[in-house]
Design an enzyme around this catalytic site. Structure first.
Site, PDB file in Angstrom:
ATOM      1  N   ARG A  40      41.779  36.314  23.966  1.00 13.49           N
ATOM      2  CA  ARG A  40      41.846  37.342  24.996  1.00 13.49           C
ATOM      3  C   ARG A  40      42.070  38.764  24.463  1.00 13.49           C
ATOM      4  O   ARG A  40      41.260  39.649  24.692  1.00 13.49           O
ATOM      5  CB  ARG A  40      42.955  37.006  26.002  1.00 13.49           C
ATOM      6  CG  ARG A  40      42.857  37.862  27.254  1.00 13.49           C
ATOM      7  CD  ARG A  40      43.947  37.562  28.250  1.00 13.49           C
ATOM      8  NE  ARG A  40      43.980  36.174  28.666  1.00 13.49           N
ATOM      9  CZ  ARG A  40      44.874  35.665  29.504  1.00 13.49           C
ATOM     10  NH1 ARG A  40      45.810  36.448  30.000  1.00 13.49           N
ATOM     11  NH2 ARG A  40      44.857  34.398  29.848  1.00 13.49           N
ATOM     12  N   HIS A  80      33.464  32.860  31.478  1.00 15.37           N
ATOM     13  CA  HIS A  80      34.797  33.456  31.431  1.00 15.37           C
ATOM     14  C   HIS A  80      35.555  33.174  32.732  1.00 15.37           C
ATOM     15  O   HIS A  80      35.503  33.972  33.672  1.00 15.37           O
ATOM     16  CB  HIS A  80      34.654  34.975  31.216  1.00 15.37           C
ATOM     17  CG  HIS A  80      35.916  35.637  30.734  1.00 15.37           C
ATOM     18  ND1 HIS A  80      36.411  35.469  29.462  1.00 15.37           N
ATOM     19  CD2 HIS A  80      36.775  36.493  31.356  1.00 15.37           C
ATOM     20  CE1 HIS A  80      37.526  36.179  29.320  1.00 15.37           C
ATOM     21  NE2 HIS A  80      37.762  36.815  30.456  1.00 15.37           N
ATOM     22  N   TYR A 114      28.956  48.696  44.168  1.00 16.82           N
ATOM     23  CA  TYR A 114      28.286  50.001  44.257  1.00 16.82           C
ATOM     24  C   TYR A 114      27.658  50.456  42.941  1.00 16.82           C
ATOM     25  O   TYR A 114      26.895  51.396  42.925  1.00 16.82           O
ATOM     26  CB  TYR A 114      29.285  51.082  44.708  1.00 16.82           C
ATOM     27  CG  TYR A 114      29.866  50.849  46.082  1.00 16.82           C
ATOM     28  CD1 TYR A 114      29.037  50.664  47.180  1.00 16.82           C
ATOM     29  CD2 TYR A 114      31.245  50.809  46.273  1.00 16.82           C
ATOM     30  CE1 TYR A 114      29.577  50.442  48.441  1.00 16.82           C
ATOM     31  CE2 TYR A 114      31.794  50.589  47.531  1.00 16.82           C
ATOM     32  CZ  TYR A 114      30.945  50.408  48.610  1.00 16.82           C
ATOM     33  OH  TYR A 114      31.474  50.191  49.850  1.00 16.82           O
TER      34      TYR A 114
END
Length: 456
Positions: free
Chosen positions: A11, A58, A102
């Site tokens: 990570r 993931h 967006y």
């Protein structure tokens, strides 16, 4: 312990070879393999990319994946952004990116340099979290991405803070190290002059401090914004100081607020006003009194505001071990970082050449079989016509012409138009060409210096 190990290796820390954390690697891999978002292609919604990454590779929160994607597109965060984003992906003023529905994205041209050799057997793959597909353990990077783009991460009991560097300087240093593997750090620092931040700023650390940081792999560097004086247009206008770059990691909006506080609280009487006229470029305008000394004003601001900061350097990253799919955390020096990358590059190029040679030899083998049949075409056609079916024809052809299974399959699948005169000439020309290519690759594989020359 297993949680700590997972955070360290899966990570928070980047790999020294491709400079990526697992989430970044999975984003780039998904964009290339599953969505085909090449730099010359279309953009797609970021939400589509995040969904695919989360579903296939993931299994963590969508916001964490989108944050990593947005960061890879920010030219004020990375020296060489890996994602080409369209829409609001945040700004130097501390604005957060717009919602993922967006914004749109595709791969940036330089990301292809990290991904282009994936299909050539250059790196190992491992099963994804649910065993339904495979993902690369590391990307076959063609430039030292970890130094170029840097990395920040906090694991358990350790952290990493690698500043960005100039791509040209890092490449020059890598080439110098190929030419002379014994090159001392002092010579490498003639190529890499220090970190090169996307937001500009001026390093005010001494050469000795810089050398110490790169020699030990940790330390702190002083960074401050740059400024210039601007003469007023009218006689009544006050003199101006224009801040043209700010330290890395400082939010521009916060800096302007801190300078405004100094003015409001009248801590610096010589400073009259502050305006943020920044566009893509940083331009913070300070108005000062006519008799004020700009050097003294800036000295105060450097001391009292985030216009001067310390950048922590900690060159901790994951380094490959003897087990191919296991990487262990280690704090490296600058030279060791480049050495890990170059050793990896040699391994990638060797595997790529071996893969290309295997493909060539496969094709040469087929062409040799086709040419044997062309030289005895009538006989071969008779054998096929007299046979009981495909299996029988294959057996008889193998027996008569001493062919292999692969060659016989290719002959029996041959289209009739390929039996024309011109086609045999074409096959002979291709065979000659492929043999030449195979010889060149065999020569490269036989000579380590020749492979280093290719990498260089």
């Amino acid at each position: 312990l297993s949680y700590a190990l997972s955070v360290i290796t899966s990570r928070a820390l980047p790999d020294a070879r491709d400079g990526l954390k697992p989430v970044q690697r999975r984003i780039l891999y998904t964009m290339q393999k599953d969505l085909h978002l090449r730099p010359d292609g279309r953009y797609v919604k970021s939400a589509r990319v995040v969904g695919d990454v989360m579903g296939k590779y993931h299994p963590h929160g969508d916001q964490a994946i989108y944050d990593a994607l947005a960061r890879m597109s920010q030219d004020f965060t990375l020296r060489a952004p890996l994602v080409d984003g369209r829409g609001n992906f945040g700004s130097l003023d501390g604005d957060s990116p717009a919602a993922m529905r967006y914004t749109e994205c595709k791969l940036a041209p330089i990301a292809i340099e990290l991904l282009s050799e994936l299909a050539q057997g250059t790196v190992n793959f491992r099963p994804n979290y649910d065993g339904q597909s495979f993902e690369p353990i590391v990307l076959p990077a063609r430039f030292p991405n970890l130094l170029v783009n840097g990395s920040q991460g906090i694991a358990v009991g350790m952290a990493t803070s690698i500043p960005p560097h100039n791509l040209g300087e890092v490449i020059d240093a890598s080439v110098a190290l190929i030419d002379d593997p014994e090159l001392p750090l002092a010579k490498l620092l003639q190529h890499i002059r220090g970190p090169d931040f996307p937001t500009g700023g001026q390093l005010v650390s001494t050469k000795r401090e810089l050398t110490e940081v790169y020699e030990t792999g940790h330390g702190s560097l002083k960074l401050r914004g740059e400024w210039r004086e601007e003469t007023p247009k009218g006689k009544r206008d006050n003199p101006r100081i224009v801040i043209k770059s700010i330290p890395y990691g400082v939010v521009r909006g916060t800096l302007v607020e801190k300078i405004a506080e100094v003015i409001i609280q009248r801590k610096l009487p010589h400073l009259l006003d502050v305006r943020d006229e920044s566009t893509e470029e940083t331009r913070i305008v300070l108005e000062i009194k006519k008799d004020a000394d700009p050097q003294l004003v800036m000295a105060y601001l450097y001391k009292q505001t985030p216009l001067s900061t310390s950048v922590t350097v900690n060159l901790t990253c994951l380094v490959p071990t003897e087990q191919a799919d296991v990487a262990a955390p280690q704090r490296l020096t600058l030279k060791e970082m480049l050495e890990v990358f170059l050793d990896f590059r040699l391994d990638v190029v060797t595997r790529r050449l071996e893969h290309d040679l295997a493909k060539l030899l496969e094709r040469i083998h087929l062409l040799e079989g086709l040419i044997i049949i062309f030289d005895a075409l009538d006989q071969a056609i008779q054998i096929i016509r007299r046979s009981e079916g495909k299996v029988d024809a294959a057996k008889q052809l193998m027996k008569r012409f001493e062919l292999t299974d692969v060659q016989v399959d290719a002959i029996l699948e041959l289209k009739l138009y390929r039996l024309a005169k011109l086609e045999i000439l074409e096959l002979r020309r291709e065979l000659e060409e492929r043999r030449g290519q195979a010889e060149r690759i065999e020569a490269l594989l036989a000579s380590r210096p020749a492979r280093w020359k290719l990498i260089r």
